[in-house]
Design an enzyme around this catalytic site. Sequence first.
Site: not given
Ligand code: 13P
Length: 251
Positions: A166, A172, A211
């Site tokens: 990630e 986010g 995302s």
């Molecule tokens: P988003 O999909 O909201 O970007 O978050 C990713 C995340 O941190 C999943 O653990």
Amino acid sequence: MKKLIVGNWKMNGSLAANQSLLDALKLAHPKSTDACGVAVCVPAVYLAQAQALLTGSALKWGAQDVSAHEQGAFTGENSGAMLREFGCRYVLVGHSERRQYHGETDAVVATKAQRALACGITPIVCVGESLAQREAGDTMSVVKGQLAAVVHAVGHCITEVVVAYEPVWAIGTGRTASPEQAQEVHRMLRNQLLAACGKASSTPKILYGGSMNASNAAALLSQQDIDGGLIGGASLKAQDFMTIVSAAQYQ
Ligand code: 13P
């Protein structure tokens, strides 16, 4: 490899909202398939609700964190044994929000992964670089170092974990890693895991998170070393989440 799509609800939800979301997910994913596993990681206070609603369904559930300690005077924490009692199949460890806001080091993350394994729960070990680290050209060394700490701590049990890449700058923000950018890091992680596992058949799944949504999931999931997704925002909307699950099923 069978894909795995995991929702990370983060600190969202309510008893009423969870019920309608989980009911919708159960309806849309009524039976297990060989193509894709599906799970949701919910706030700890909702684990009992997840267990009540999801037992016997095709959906698995998990927590978002586990204590590095077995039991005792650790106010506010939840032990692996407690998570196990509530039927958790998975637990996130080392999410970037835990590393960033709660000062979790690689060593703490590795201990948490060990605790989860000791309790029969699959840790989803999150790794990822910040924007500054990417821009400095340090992505590979940062991510490799984060995973190495866990490999070192859990030894041959590394085959039992799930890894999630990630990139912090993609979480986010609506700014996704391109499929090629993600694949490049996943390939490196795969090689690192191959070296640790000994044989290809037992390398852990490597999920992408940051995302991922209904529109970009198919392109990301079609990459050779992307074995699934860890979904934040889009996991709170049943239809978006199920579109991602379908994208994984048809790879
Ligand atoms: P988003 O999909 O909201 O970007 O978050 C990713 C995340 O941190 C999943 O653990």
